[in-house]
Design an enzyme around this catalytic site. Structure first.
Site, PDB file in Angstrom:
ATOM      1  CG  ASN A  36       2.268  -3.481  -9.103  1.00  0.00           C
ATOM      2  OD1 ASN A  36       1.369  -4.104  -9.667  1.00  0.00           O
ATOM      3  ND2 ASN A  36       2.096  -2.955  -7.899  1.00  0.00           N
ATOM      4  N   GLY A  60      -5.417  -2.497  -9.826  1.00  0.00           N
ATOM      5  CA  GLY A  60      -4.984  -1.465 -10.748  1.00  0.00           C
ATOM      6  C   GLY A  60      -5.362  -0.087 -10.256  1.00  0.00           C
ATOM      7  CB  CYS A  98      -1.728   0.318  -4.907  1.00  0.00           C
ATOM      8  SG  CYS A  98      -1.791  -1.419  -4.425  1.00  0.00           S
TER       9      CYS A  98
END
Length: 493
Positions: A162, A236, A294
Site C-alpha cells: 500500500n 502487513g 492498516c
C-alpha cells in the site's frame, strides 16, 4: 498536453530488475521472475527477479560482510550519507511518485507526499545519531559501570504493497543511523520504486550496506528465519505477522511488526456533522491509498443524537471524491493494488448486504469507461451496521466504511475494545474531559482527537494487542535497532 500525458511520457519504468546487493546487481540464481502490472490499466510492466533461499543467503552474506565497516564508520559520516540519500529522494520525487502510482494504483499527489515524508524520516534519524548513548550507573566506590548502545548487525525489512516507497525509504533511516546494514524486500506486487531507489542510491553507501531483494513468500520466510539476520521489520496482515514471528522464533531475533487494524472513529454528540464527514474521509484514507491502510478508521460510531445528520454529511463528502487514473494530477482516489484486493473488497460488499447492512453510497465497480480495465471500486459507505457483522469485525483493506450507532459511553468502549485489533482510534468531541477520558480507555496505540490519519515525524506509531509489536517513526524505532551492553570496570586503589 495534459498533466497525465506529461507524467506518462516524462519517465520510464526501471531498467534494472535484478536483486541489488553488495553494491552490484544480480540475477536470481534460478532465473525465476515475477510479473508486474499496472492495476489501473492492466498493462504489463515487465518482470522482476524472484528470490529463493539461495539468493537470500547471498544477500545476507553481502550485508553481513559490510556490517563491521559501517558499524565503525563515524556517526556523523553515517548521518551525512543518509542525508545525501534523502536529498536524492527529493530530487527524484516526481519520478518516484509516478512509479508508485503506476505500480500500486495510488494517486500521484498522495505518492508525492510519501516521498517527502520518507525523506523527512531519513533526515530525522540522521539528526539522532549522537543520541544513541549509554549511561553511567553509580554502583559503589572503586567501580565504574556504564552502558553502551551498539548496532545489531543485519536488519531486514519486509514491506507492504500500500505504500511501496514509504516502506522502503521511510524505514531504512533508523537501522542505518544505528550502524546496521539493511536488506529491504518490497511487496511482490509493487517492487519498482524500491529497485529505482537502489539504482539512484548506488555509490552513496558502502557496498552491502543497503540492499534490495525482490520476491514472494519464500524470500520473506528465508529472511525472517535466517540466523545471521538480527532483526526483522514487517508491515502487513496479522496472519502475515504470525508467520514472520514463527519463522523468526528459531533464532529469537528482534521483531517490529505493524499489522492490521479495524480502527474506530468515535463521534460524540457535540461534534458537528460537517467535521465528522471530513474526518471520516480523511480517517479512511480514501484520498491517500484507496482505503488500503492498516490505520484507516473503518468502524465509525456516531452518537444517536447526530447519527442521521452526520451520515448525510459523510455521504456528501464521499460523493465529492474524484476517482480517476492514478497518474492524473487531479485524481483524489485511485484503484486497488491487485486483482486479489479488488475481488476481496467486492466480496465484502456483497457480504455486508447479505448481513443486512444498507449501502448509503457506492458499493460497485466504478462505471467510468476510462477505468474499465483497472481495479476501481467506488468509495463505499455502509449504514445500519451492527457489531456482529463481519464487515464491522474484519479488516477489509479497501474503500469500505461501516457506520454504527451508540448512546452510552460505557457500552461504546466495550464495543470498540471488543476486537483483537488495537492500532489507531479517532475521537471527535469538543468536551475536554470526555476527549481525554475516552482516549485513556480506548485500547489502541495511536489516538487522534479531532483529527485522523495524520502522522508526524518523531511521534511513535504502533499498535496494541494483535495490531503489532514495537513503535516506529520516533526515537523508539532508533533504539530498537540497537542492543544494550553493560561494562563494569573495577578500578585499582
Amino acid at each position: 498536453m495534459s498533466a497525465r500525458e506529461q507524467a506518462m511520457t516524462a519517465f520510464a519504468v526501471p531498467a534494472r530488475r535484478e536483486h541489488y546487493y553488495g553494491g552490484a546487481w544480480h540475477r536470481s540464481l534460478s532465473d525465476a521472475t515475477i510479473a508486474v502490472e499496472n492495476p489501473a490499466t492492466g498493462e504489463r510492466l515487465g518482470e522482476v527477479a524472484a528470490a529463493d533461499t539461495k539468493d537470500v543467503e547471498r544477500v545476507v552474506s553481502a550485508a553481513r560482510d559490510a556490517f563491521p565497516g559501517w558499524r565503525d564508520t563515524p556517526v556523523q559520516e553515517r548521518a551525512r550519507l543518509i542525508r545525501t540519500a534523502s536529498a536524492i529522494l527529493r530530487e527524484h520525487a516526481e519520478e518516484l511518485a509516478w512509479l508508485d502510482a503506476i505500480d500500486g494504483g495510488n494517486p500521484l499527489q498522495a505518492m508525492l507526499f510519501d516521498v517527502g515524508i520518507s525523506a523527512a524520516y531519513m533526515d530525522y534519524f540522521a539528526g539522532l545519531v549522537t543520541e544513541m548513548h549509554g549511561t553511567t550507573i553509580p554502583v559503589g566506590p572503586g567501580v565504574l559501570n556504564y552502558t553502551l548502545r551498539e548496532p545489531l548487525g543485519v536488519v531486514a525489512r519486509i514491506g507492504a504493497f500500500n505504500h511501496p516507497l514509504l516502506f522502503v525509504a521511510g524505514k531504512v533511516g533508523a537501522p542505518l543511523a544505528a550502524g546496521n546494514s539493511i536488506i529491504v524486500k518490497p511487496a511482490e506486487q509493487t517492487p519498482l520504486s524500491a529497485l529505482r531507489i537502489a539504482d539512484l542510491w548506488h555509490g552513496v553507501f558502502p557496498p552491502g550496506v543497503f540492499n534490495v531483494i525482490t520476491g514472494g513468500r519464500e524470500a520473506g520466510a528465508a529472511l525472517a528465519g535466517h540466523p545471521r539476520v538480527a532483526k526483522i521489520g514487517f508491515i502487513g496482515s496479522i496472519n502475515g505477522g504470525r508467520a514472520v514471528m514463527q519463522s523468526a522464533s528459531g533464532t529469537l531475533k528482534k521483531l517490529t511488526l505493524e499489522l492490521g487494524g479495524k480502527n474506530a472513529l468515535i463521534a460524540c454528540a457535540d461534534a458537528s456533522a460537517d467535521e465528522i464527514g471530513e474526518g471520516v474521509v480523511r480517517g479512511m484514507n480514501f484520498r491517500y491509498v484507496t482505503g488500503q491502510s492498516c490505520n484507516s478508521t473503518s468502524r465509525v460510531y456516531l452518537h444517536e443524537s447526530i447519527h442521521d445528520a452526520a451520515l448525510a454529511a459523510i455521504v456528501r463528502q464521499v460523493a465529492r471524491i474524484k476517482v480517476g487514473l492514478p497518474t492524473d494530477r487531479d485524481t483524489e482516489m485511485g484503484c486497488l493494488s491487485s486483482r486479489a484486493q479488488f475481488d476481496k473488497t467486492l466480496a465484502y460488499i456483497r457480504l455486508g448486504q447479505e448481513e443486512g447492512a444498507r449501502i448509503a453510497y457506492g458499493g460497485k465497480q466504478c462505471a467510468d469507461p476510462r477505468l474499465a480495465n483497472g481495479y476501481f471500486v467506488e468509495p463505499t459507505v455502509f449504514a445500519d451496521v451492527t457489531d456482529d457483522m463481519r464487515i464491522a469485525r474484519e479488516e477489509i483493506f479497501g474503500p469500505v466504511v461501516s457506520i454504527l450507532r451508540w448512546s452510552d459511553e460505557e457500552d461504546l468502549l466495550r464495543r470498540v475494545n471488543a476486537l483483537d485489533y488495537g492500532l489507531t482510534a479517532s475521537i471527535w468531541t469538543h468536551d475536554l474531559d470526555r476527549a481525554h477520558r475516552i482516549a485513556a480507555r480506548v485500547e489502541a496505540g495511536y489516538v487522534w482527537i479531532n483529527d485522523a490519519s495524520t502522522h508526524r515525524v518523531g511521534v511513535p506509531f504502533g499498535g496494541y494487542k494483535q495490531s503489532g509489536i514495537g513503535r516506529e517513526e520516533s526515537m523508539d524505532e532508533l533504539l530498537a535497532c540497537t542492543q544494550l551492553k553493560n561494562v563494569s570496570v573495577a578500578l585499582r586503589p
